[in-house]
Design a protein around this motif. Structure first.
Motif, PDB file in Angstrom:
ATOM      1  N   ILE A  51       0.482  -1.666  -7.831  1.00  0.00           N
ATOM      2  CA  ILE A  51       0.161  -1.746  -6.405  1.00  0.00           C
ATOM      3  C   ILE A  51      -1.116  -2.535  -6.205  1.00  0.00           C
TER       4      ILE A  51
ATOM      5  N   ALA B 238      -1.512  -5.806  -4.080  1.00  0.00           N
ATOM      6  CA  ALA B 238      -2.446  -5.856  -2.959  1.00  0.00           C
ATOM      7  C   ALA B 238      -3.318  -7.091  -3.063  1.00  0.00           C
TER       8      ALA B 238
ATOM      9  N   GLN C 148      -4.583  -0.804   7.213  1.00  0.00           N
ATOM     10  CA  GLN C 148      -3.726   0.001   6.363  1.00  0.00           C
ATOM     11  C   GLN C 148      -3.731   1.474   6.760  1.00  0.00           C
TER      12      GLN C 148
ATOM     13  N   ASN D  73      -8.708  -4.516  -3.443  1.00  0.00           N
ATOM     14  CA  ASN D  73      -7.283  -4.193  -3.558  1.00  0.00           C
ATOM     15  C   ASN D  73      -6.974  -2.742  -3.227  1.00  0.00           C
TER      16      ASN D  73
ATOM     17  N   SER E 104      -5.106   0.205  -1.697  1.00  0.00           N
ATOM     18  CA  SER E 104      -3.696   0.305  -1.336  1.00  0.00           C
ATOM     19  C   SER E 104      -3.356   1.728  -0.921  1.00  0.00           C
TER      20      SER E 104
END
Length: 421
Positions: free
Chosen positions: A23, A27, A47, A141, A143
């Motif tokens: 992930i 990302a 997000q 990154n 997520s």
């Protein structure tokens, strides 16, 4: 790895971590404008509705705040590289999970968080953390992966009424004999899984056989007057493992092997047929894994008089083209125990070259507990608990131990359970 384990989810954290890394990489490729580059966490607004992490730039401390409002659900975390990052504080009250972390070295590591209740996983969150000059320097990154899915109530009732604690109230033994074929109908293996009540203690054995009817892998949940309860595994190539736990959790640990599913499998009822002539019910369920997305069809054969499952058939399908990957058919017998070889426990507990292992859980506390074993020195020994835990070399629990090394003549391990409290 450091793990905060409020429930017995240790078996899936490695899988979660692997998925977390994927992930994180995705990302980095697909969310360059939303997931990285801002250490204050403001870039996460696309997000999730709330900023859920921040960095104290002066102290170099990373703090994560996650909503924890659903009853029975607990946040667990895993640090990929514990030489770079460690937990400083942890609180879980007032509907918010708050954890802070500090740097130990220079480099990058992944921290993953999973929100789960027993085997129901709802969400995974992942952070790639950069450490530099003894501080957390940045996060990238980030997520968020929502995961949904749980059993139909009818499936929950069926599996609960056929759990080991319920079965052993009325029966002295339960045995499941299974055979597996691949998608081209080629025979793969046979397994026998058995639970026996012995003088009020629960024993568990599992054996997998090859086409020559030789045991290639086995497990045992073993306990008696002299040996505390633990789970043992042994493979044909000689690999041995032993999992310790608090005495109060032994039966739950081994009972989890019954009607075994992959973590985060859930089932919905697809069909149900009653046969009054034979006094049986056939229940067909669609099984899906909330983490991997793998689909299966599960058929339960149920005795109407007792409500007990007498057989099962599980067909697993490919996620790519829905072709059949494997078919496993099982017969379940009650009060007809088979003679099991018990290789796993015997090969580990009664060796020629033994380590005398002493385990002290919660030393100095009212709930202190001591366990003593003779363990083959080649065994990989782990500790598991429903609550978080930490291993130590000393009674005062000031010198952390990374792993239990039984490759020596004597070893004493001190363990605090749920160190966050």
């Amino acid at each position: 790895m450091i793990q905060n384990e409020k429930y017995n989810v240790k078996r899936v954290l490695a899988l979660i971590l692997s998925l977390a890394c994927v992930i994180g990489m995705l990302a980095g490729c697909g969310r360059q404008n939303t997931g990285e580059g801002k250490a204050d966490g403001s870039s996460l607004e696309e997000q999730t509705s709330d900023t859920w992490y921040e960095i104290d730039q002066e102290a170099g401390i990373l703090t994560v705040r996650l909503p924890a409002e659903k009853e029975g659900f607990i946040w667990n975390f895993t640090i990929n590289d514990t030489t770079l990052l460690e937990l400083v504080t942890l609180e879980d009250n007032g509907g918010t999970f708050v954890a802070s972390f500090r740097a130990l070295g220079d480099g990058e590591t992944v921290v993953s968080f999973s929100y789960a209740r027993d085997d129901v996983l709802e969400e995974i969150r992942v952070l790639n953390v950069t450490c530099k000059d003894g501080k957390v320097a940045g996060v990238s990154n980030a997520s968020v992966m929502p995961i949904s899915g749980q059993d139909d109530p009818e499936i929950t009732d069926l599996r609960n009424s056929n759990s080991i604690p319920m079965i052993m109230k009325e029966h002295s033994a339960v045995t499941c004999v299974s055979e597996t074929w691949d998608g081209e109908n080629n025979w793969q293996n046979k397994t026998v899984r058995q639970f026996v009540s012995s003088d009020g203690r629960l024993w568990y054995d599992y054996e997998q056989y090859d086409d020559a009817d030789q045991v290639v892998y086995c497990e045992a949940g073993y306990i008696n007057d002299d040996v505390p309860g633990a789970l043992y595994t042994c493979e044909k190539d000689g690999l041995k493992t032993m999992t310790l736990c608090p005495a109060s959790e032994y039966e739950a640990m081994v009972s989890d092997r019954w009607l075994a599913r992959q973590p985060y499998d859930y089932e919905t009822v697809a069909d149900k047929t009653d046969s009054t002539e034979y006094g049986t019910t056939t229940l067909t369920a669609a099984r899906q894994n909330g983490l991997t997305g793998i689909n299966s069809e599960v058929i339960y054969f149920i005795d109407d008089a007792t409500g007990l499952i007498t057989g099962m058939e599980v067909t697993e399908y490919s996620a790519e083209d829905d072709s059949v990957v494997s078919v496993t058919r099982s017969n379940i017998l009650y009060d007809e125990p088979r003679l099991m070889e018990e290789q796993a426990a015997m090969n580990i507990l009664f060796p020629e070259d033994a380590c005398y292992l002493n385990v002290v859980i919660n030393p100095g506390k009212e709930n202190s507990e001591e366990q003593a074993f003779q363990v083959d020195k080649s065994t990989e020994v782990e500790f598991d608990a429903m609550e978080g835990y930490q291993l130590y070399f000393d009674y005062d629990c000031t010198q952390p131990m990374d792993w239990i090394d039984v490759g020596q003549n004597k070893l004493t391990v001190y363990i605090t359970v749920d160190p966050a409290k």
